[in-house]
Design an enzyme around this catalytic site. Structure first.
Site, PDB file in Angstrom:
ATOM      1  N   ASP B 332       0.803  -1.225   0.000  1.00 13.41           N
ATOM      2  CA  ASP B 332       0.000   0.000   0.000  1.00 13.41           C
ATOM      3  C   ASP B 332       0.834   1.272   0.000  1.00 13.41           C
ATOM      4  OD1 ASP B 332      -2.939  -0.901   0.155  1.00 13.41           O
ATOM      5  OD2 ASP B 332      -1.927  -2.189   1.588  1.00 13.41           O
ATOM      6  N   TYR B 416      -9.717  -1.706   2.692  1.00 16.04           N
ATOM      7  CA  TYR B 416      -9.175  -1.627   4.058  1.00 16.04           C
ATOM      8  C   TYR B 416      -8.951  -0.185   4.496  1.00 16.04           C
ATOM      9  CZ  TYR B 416      -7.759  -6.077   6.201  1.00 16.04           C
ATOM     10  OH  TYR B 416      -7.738  -7.264   6.872  1.00 16.04           O
TER      11      TYR B 416
END
Lengths: 701, 701
Positions: B332, B416
């Site tokens: 990420d 998320y």
């Protein structure tokens, strides 16, 4: 408390005598009406039990080591709770020492029938050292000519400046169970509030608790020389810090609950956010949490979680092999009693917000009720994010705040303090957090000595030894019913190699599961490489979508291996600390993994009156799909730092049990969000009204 | 904000154009006067840098992948800070993509001299996917006939209900670096705010980011059949929960700071409780904390702690080996940019008390300033007990409260969310806590399939796969000066056997220490059996009493081993995750352990334009008593639970660095106690005036 009874104090406790009873409204543990079967003995029941026992024993005279609730047997209690059996009789369990012979006897008095139901002499055991017992040490040692001489040799003649911390003996081959022993660790204080741990002395004392004799004064010689005390002062109390406080540096953070708390207390039954439980307390375990249930919002029924939760043992083995330090391995629960050492708490000192306190009721050696007021603190805390999600397409944001319910106590074990925080959160988690603070145990260094490798020189010529803290949390689970199984879960790569049809890119991994079938299999260890976890499941209840048995997982990666070697004194005595987890079948009144009698214990198995975890595991009984009990070890290994001196910043360590395929889905969807933002313009540009979707005041929730 | 400029929005950012500059007082990152050398580029500097680059490139046209501060070299910055060198020039670093050729170029523009200082073409790399890039996916895929057909085959004809989460490609052998790829994971929504993760679809899409072509629609067949979507809804937004909220169950907990905060902010420099630091932010790392110093109350001087702290990478490898899940291993930080994905925060939603916000300033693809307002939250929290001690003899009680300073951000990475909480406490501790929440990545199950062993069926026919989260925290330490060493410390029993003269009772244990000498030794792993820790020490400064080098210890027992097998795609790409710790010598601009270019990376070493931790470690240079950098891996292994659905309760994981023989003694003795009780009568009976010794209001401190 203008109307409080004119009570007296023994060993720090508030003592209630017969004529005080009429004005004891301040005592929270005083049952109003009929007590819950798990309520502590009341300030009336304690002396009543003592009286029954004294009458039974007469003309012998008794010293009460403990008088405590004998909890009903599990079947008896559950049958009552389900309306299938009558209310269990109230019973007191006592360990008494006959003053004339020092015979130790286990007594059960039925308070309902006013009968003695058990009078069992036991031998080769040494009961808990109560605070009254420990008070003997300093009193008798200070007057002992050998102690006076030992002090004089190092230049100390004012014996009012000598202090001795009384400890259980740990190990001392010179005596056995014929005497109740304690050791005294000696310190010097330059003035009334001076920190004695800056001035440890080079001798220790052994005392007979019952005869109040000094049996030995063990003076340490290094190269044939005494070690002069370190006289430099290292203090932390305001009278010494004085103008070094920086009062303006930290602005206040106020935590208030204008509408009061969200929990309800009825007697000692506590309900909060769907949880229900009973809060008990005793001289040995301190807080006992029983009958923990949760309302399931999806099945709309109450589900059982844990039958009983308590910290049943701990050991603090010190790692310096030199005499007299080999004798330092405190079992603070079993040797001294977590309940007995409990602090009385005061609002603002230790917790913030609106606090509900409960008292702890114990017994003096003469059978009076000894009360620690405000022994148990029950309060709530904000716990930050419960969940949050932003939909990146349309700017929809939702977040909710988690909340803690904390049932806590703080104990003082001579130098150390331990805060025990039993914590429930909205996401279906129980966490026990322990905070370690207080004072390091210290010792003096001879000029020829270095602290390394067994300690750290925290001040000039003052060493603090390496040590461990290993706690044993006993969980009697009742995951959706009584019959449970523990499944060990190891995270492992897929067995198929990289490039195989089953695992072409090599990313496959899974949880390899193994049910623990018998008590010997139930003695198992954490494994870092496989991120080992355990689940307490109910194999008879399947989760409707996950198609796995409902369960709670144990999250415990803070479980240090015992560093004392196999065969060592500590290894023998603290067998419970050899494994991260033990699982054994439930049996009534099997509670204490280091034995019922920990003082002077050797760890011997098959002791007629002092069984422990090794004995229970050795039975190797079935632990699958039956009524089981788990002993979870956790803690830390402490190599002292200079920063831990003169008073130690709190060091936290914790263990968790979390719902795992227990609830249909996230059990906290009923919690109103603190923020909802629907903004189709932008994912980031909040309008000022973005929290308007929340019913409450968003700054409060 | 009635007077706010009339700005526009791109990909969720607030966009500032030239004519907005006069009314941007609301933008905290706008430098007033001369910027600090580590300040983010301002909303004026971003377009100025873009303009310089456009002019340089003309007539080629540029797409800006990033424009960010090029921090001064360490020597240059420190010389300036010490007054030994002039102020460093302001420089912008950009990665640009030539629109015509898709050539990737690294550019450095000197904003002080208005010169392009570097124009370096790079090849075989794929830059970060920005939110603008990711927005391509859904737009082009929804209109693609193959996607429309794939939907129709499973009964979906309303394409407005089809959503595709854009992810980096992970791995796909069909294309190489000649294209900037992304994959789309497909979902269905029954209505506007319906949770799409309850309806994952059985196909995925590959798109070329630059040409906006759909390259492939990969449909999954099970036994030759499509998998029908799970249409059952599972929601968590208020429009669905409705009256299931229990508004009266939780009473408000108000946290207020009537006198304001205890920290001071000057530009982006932050000071609090003796700490000083600079808060930076960039598109990739998000929060960067630099120049962390602490006032030593005993030496009465400022001491350096850390030169730079940031989260430089993370990987979320999923553990289902079946296609297409082998492509799911999100980096990420490197693939999407933690800064780019940062949420705009709002008081009351995520933190409580008095909050100071800072904005994040980044660039759009056309070189405009893109601002995330309130990107960084700075606030304080009460942290419970700092220390407590009761003297059991005289009833003296003292306790003080700890306090946190938290610098935080929350990111949304498609499904998320991650909250990053950089936390400093009064006891000399830095802790990074990450809270994981948001939505599980889900996939559909064919009726013939089971979720086990690679996932959990969180709702009927919806599986959530096993995965790990491994974060890489980069610490550039400066423990009392630049030259530091990392010492590995293992807790081991004394080598002397039980019964020997050196260890008669077998309790001896000690810390076996090993300095890490070269970068290959610096790649090391946690060891549970020895409770392994590390200390970052300054070997040139000895603690005056402990007689050990001053240091900070790394406390990290949450560092899961990478479960993907050696040789697997993830193992190769996420080499940083193979070890708990890497230590390498400091070099300017070596920051990202998975490479500067993570998208489509293969993990190949010796790449001409994309070096990473394996390359740096392979140099095997000296790391003893020199300028070093530590990469600390921590995280967790997640076997999803039903309770994590439909929105996941926050799961915390953390790592700490703690002063260890750094300060002369407890560094927090200046903190006024919240409670002092001197009561010589009893250890437990507090007088009502027992907190009177505290200067402040005890309920507030």
């Amino acid at each position: 408390m203008a109307n409080a009874p004119d009570t007296t104090s023994i060993a720090g406790y508030t003592i209630f005598r017969d004529d005080d009873y009429d004005s004891v409204a301040a005592i929270s543990m005083m049952p109003r009406g009929i007590p819950h079967p798990l309520d502590q003995l009341s300030i009336k029941e304690i002396p009543a039990a003592a009286q029954l026992m004294r009458e039974y024993a007469s003309p012998k005279t008794l010293k009460f080591n403990c008088i405590t609730l004998l909890e009903p047997k599990k079947n008896e209690y559950h049958a009552f709770r389900q309306g299938l059996a009558p209310r269990p009789d109230r019973r007191a369990f006592a360990i008494v020492i006959e003053r004339e012979t020092q015979q130790v006897t286990e007594v059960v008095a039925n308070l309902t029938t006013e009968k003695i139901e058990q009078w069992k002499d036991v031998k080769d055991v040494a009961p808990t050292l109560t605070l009254e017992d420990l008070d003997v040490m300093e009193r008798v040692a200070r007057d002992d000519p050998r102690v006076i001489r030992a002090c004089k040799e190092i230049g100390i003649t004012d014996m009012s400046k000598i202090f001795l911390d009384a400890w259980a003996i740990g190990v001392d081959e010179r005596w056995g169970f014929e005497r109740r022993l304690q050791q005294g660790l000696a310190y010097y204080r330059a003035s009334e509030f001076d920190n004695q741990y800056a001035h440890p002395l080079d001798f220790s004392v052994v005392v007979d608790t019952e005869t109040e004799e000094v049996l030995a004064v063990d003076v340490r010689y290094v190269n044939g020389e005494r070690t002069a005390p370190a006289f430099a002062e290292h203090n932390y109390l305001p009278q010494f810090i004085g103008d070094q406080y920086k009062h303006d540096r930290l602005k206040p953070i106020d935590i208030t609950q204008p509408q009061g708390v969200s929990f309800r207390v009825k007697g000692n039954e506590l309900s909060w956010a769907g949880y229900k439980m009973h809060i008990g307390f005793n001289y040995r375990e301190g807080i006992v949490i029983s009958d923990v249930r949760a309302h399931d919002p999806y099945e709309d029924r109450e589900r059982t979680l844990f039958n009983r939760i308590s910290v049943v043992e701990m050991v603090v083995p010190y790692g310096c092999p030199e005499k007299p330090h080999h004798k330092k391995h405190a079992f603070d629960v079993g040797e001294y009693g977590t309940g007995l050492m409990t602090n009385s708490l005061k609002l603002g000192c230790d917790c913030k917000g609106v606090i509900h306190y409960m008292d702890g009721v114990m017994a003096t050696s003469s059978g009076e009720a000894a009360v620690v007021k405000n022994a148990i603190c029950i309060h709530e805390e904000d716990n930050g994010l419960l969940y949050k999600h932003t939909d990146f397409r349309d700017g929809t944001v939702i977040s909710a705040r988690d909340r803690k319910l904390i049932v806590s106590q703080i104990i003082t074990a001579a130098n150390y303090e331990y805060g025990f925080y039993h914590t429930f959160t909205l996401d279906g988690t129980y966490k026990l957090e322990v905070k370690l603070t207080g004072m390091l145990n210290t010792y003096c260094l001879h000029p020829s000595e270095e602290a390394a490798p067994y300690g750290t020189e925290v001040a000039s010529r003052v060493t603090a030894h390496n040590h461990q803290h290993i706690f044993s949390l006993r969980i009697d689970p009742e995951i959706d019913g009584r019959n449970n199984t523990v499944v060990e879960s190891d995270a492992v790569p897929s067995p198929a190699p990289v490039g195989s049809a089953e695992n072409p890119y090599g990313n496959g991994f899974l949880a390899r599961k193994r049910p623990l079938r018998t008590a010997l299999e139930g003695a198992t260890d954490y494994n870092h490489e496989t991120q080992r976890g355990w689940e307490i499941i109910n194999p008879n209840r399947q989760h409707p979508t996950a198609k796995k048995p409902v369960g709670f997982k144990i999250v415990n990666n803070s479980c240090p291996p015992l560093l004392a070697q196999p065969g060592s004194t500590v290894y023998n005595r603290a067998a419970f600390a050899r494994h991260s987890l033990w699982v054994v079948p439930y049996r009534d009144y099997e509670l204490f993994p280091a034995g019922d009698y920990v003082c002077q214990s050797t760890g011997e198995t098959n002791h007629p009156h002092n069984k422990g975890i090794l004995d229970w595991a050795a039975r190797d009984e079935n632990i699958e799909n039956t009524d089981i009990v788990c002993y979870l070890q956790f803690g830390l290994t402490h190599f002292p730092r200079a920063e831990d001196f003169p008073v130690m910043p709190a060091e936290p360590v914790s263990i968790m049990l979390r719902a795992s395929n227990f609830y249909l889905k996230n059990p906290a969807l009923w919690v109103p969000p603190s923020a909802i933002c629907v903004d189709s313009q932008s994912r980031n540009a909040f309008s000022t009204a973005c929290c308007a979707g929340s019913k409450g005041d968003s700054s409060r929730l």
